[in-house]
Scaffold this motif. Structure first.
Motif, PDB file in Angstrom:
ATOM      1  N   ARG A   1      39.584  54.540  49.151  1.00  0.00           N
ATOM      2  CA  ARG A   1      39.518  53.270  48.547  1.00  0.00           C
ATOM      3  C   ARG A   1      38.671  53.013  47.193  1.00  0.00           C
ATOM      4  O   ARG A   1      39.250  52.629  46.334  1.00  0.00           O
ATOM      5  CB  ARG A   1      39.038  52.367  49.664  1.00  0.00           C
ATOM      6  CG  ARG A   1      39.137  51.040  49.329  1.00  0.00           C
ATOM      7  CD  ARG A   1      40.725  50.688  49.272  1.00  0.00           C
ATOM      8  NE  ARG A   1      40.814  49.096  49.465  1.00  0.00           N
ATOM      9  CZ  ARG A   1      42.161  48.501  49.307  1.00  0.00           C
ATOM     10  NH1 ARG A   1      43.204  49.100  49.319  1.00  0.00           N
ATOM     11  NH2 ARG A   1      42.038  47.242  49.207  1.00  0.00           N
TER      12      ARG A   1
ATOM     13  N   SER B   1      37.901  48.889  46.918  1.00  0.00           N
ATOM     14  CA  SER B   1      38.798  49.195  45.783  1.00  0.00           C
ATOM     15  C   SER B   1      37.961  48.422  44.449  1.00  0.00           C
ATOM     16  O   SER B   1      38.348  48.845  43.231  1.00  0.00           O
ATOM     17  CB  SER B   1      40.050  48.746  45.968  1.00  0.00           C
ATOM     18  OG  SER B   1      40.150  47.366  46.245  1.00  0.00           O
TER      19      SER B   1
ATOM     20  N   THR C   1      40.967  55.087  44.510  1.00  0.00           N
ATOM     21  CA  THR C   1      42.258  54.429  43.988  1.00  0.00           C
ATOM     22  C   THR C   1      41.686  53.169  43.343  1.00  0.00           C
ATOM     23  O   THR C   1      42.343  52.712  42.261  1.00  0.00           O
ATOM     24  CB  THR C   1      43.123  54.090  45.163  1.00  0.00           C
ATOM     25  OG1 THR C   1      42.124  53.202  46.383  1.00  0.00           O
ATOM     26  CG2 THR C   1      43.764  55.122  46.063  1.00  0.00           C
ATOM     27  N   GLY C   2      40.575  52.741  43.711  1.00  0.00           N
ATOM     28  CA  GLY C   2      39.896  51.730  42.641  1.00  0.00           C
ATOM     29  C   GLY C   2      39.327  52.158  41.442  1.00  0.00           C
ATOM     30  O   GLY C   2      39.598  51.480  40.318  1.00  0.00           O
TER      31      GLY C   2
ATOM     32  N   THR D   1      47.279  49.232  45.456  1.00  0.00           N
ATOM     33  CA  THR D   1      45.771  48.956  46.129  1.00  0.00           C
ATOM     34  C   THR D   1      45.409  48.089  46.747  1.00  0.00           C
ATOM     35  O   THR D   1      44.665  47.856  47.531  1.00  0.00           O
ATOM     36  CB  THR D   1      45.095  49.741  45.058  1.00  0.00           C
ATOM     37  OG1 THR D   1      45.389  50.976  44.383  1.00  0.00           O
ATOM     38  CG2 THR D   1      43.478  49.745  45.094  1.00  0.00           C
TER      39      THR D   1
END
Length: 198
Positions: free
Chosen positions: A150, A99, A153-154, A70
């Motif tokens: 993003r 993220s 995934t963060g 990431t």
């Protein structure tokens, strides 16, 4: 219910590692614990369970792999993403920083989530936004999908960053807890370097 009452009634002692239960318990290996002048015989964990704990730790310690991908993903792909989606520098900078926003949100809710559904459950739940986020980033046709991916995934990284060390500390027997706990921290720079070099 006190510690001594747990021993007398045969219920599980909460201070034992989580993986030492069922058929892994060997009744032949015992140790004597002295409490308040009286001796109690308590079964010790067999050595083969240490192998299982190390294996589980190595599997769970793959969580930083997601962290490395990431954080290390945006730098080497900057030119490709910017040209494919016609992004400006400020749009790509926002993509790179989202993220961290998702990780802050994930870190805030991860403690509550881990208490409510357990450490393993929290890790399983964290895999859902990670997968959806990478799918959104992979098939993005506009900056909006990049941003959503993003953030997702963060969020998953935030949950993983809290839950993995807690899970490792809970499953590890006390004689291995320190060394197994460091595996998670050793993975972070190694994985970040690996994902950045791709």
């Amino acid at each position: 219910m006190s510690f001594n009452e747990n021993l007398e009634t045969g219920t599980r002692d909460l201070r034992r590692p989580l993986l030492h239960k069922g058929s892994w318990y060997s009744s032949s290996s015992r140790s004597i614990i002295e409490r308040g002048g009286s001796s109690q015989i308590v079964p010790e964990a067999p050595k083969e369970s240490a192998v299982i704990v190390v294996f589980c730790t190595l599997i769970v310690a793959l969580g930083p792999l997601q962290y490395g991908f990431t954080n290390g993903y945006s730098s080497p792909t900057e030119d490709g993403i910017m040209s494919d989606l016609s992004l400006t520098i400020s749009q790509f900078s926002l993509f790179g920083s989202l993220s961290n926003v998702g990780a802050m949100i994930g870190a805030l809710v991860s403690g509550i989530m881990a208490d409510y559904i357990g450490r393993k459950g929290a890790l399983l739940v964290a895999s859902i936004p990670n997968i959806l986020g990478w799918v959104a980033i992979s098939f993005a046709k506009s900056s909006l999908f990049l941003y959503i991916g993003r953030l997702l995934t963060g969020f998953g990284v935030g949950v993983i960053s809290f839950t993995v060390p807690v899970y490792i500390a809970e499953i590890a027997p006390k004689h291995l807890r320190g060394s197994l706990g460091t595996i998670n921290m050793v993975w972070f720079p190694a994985v970040y370097w690996f994902s950045d070099s791709l």
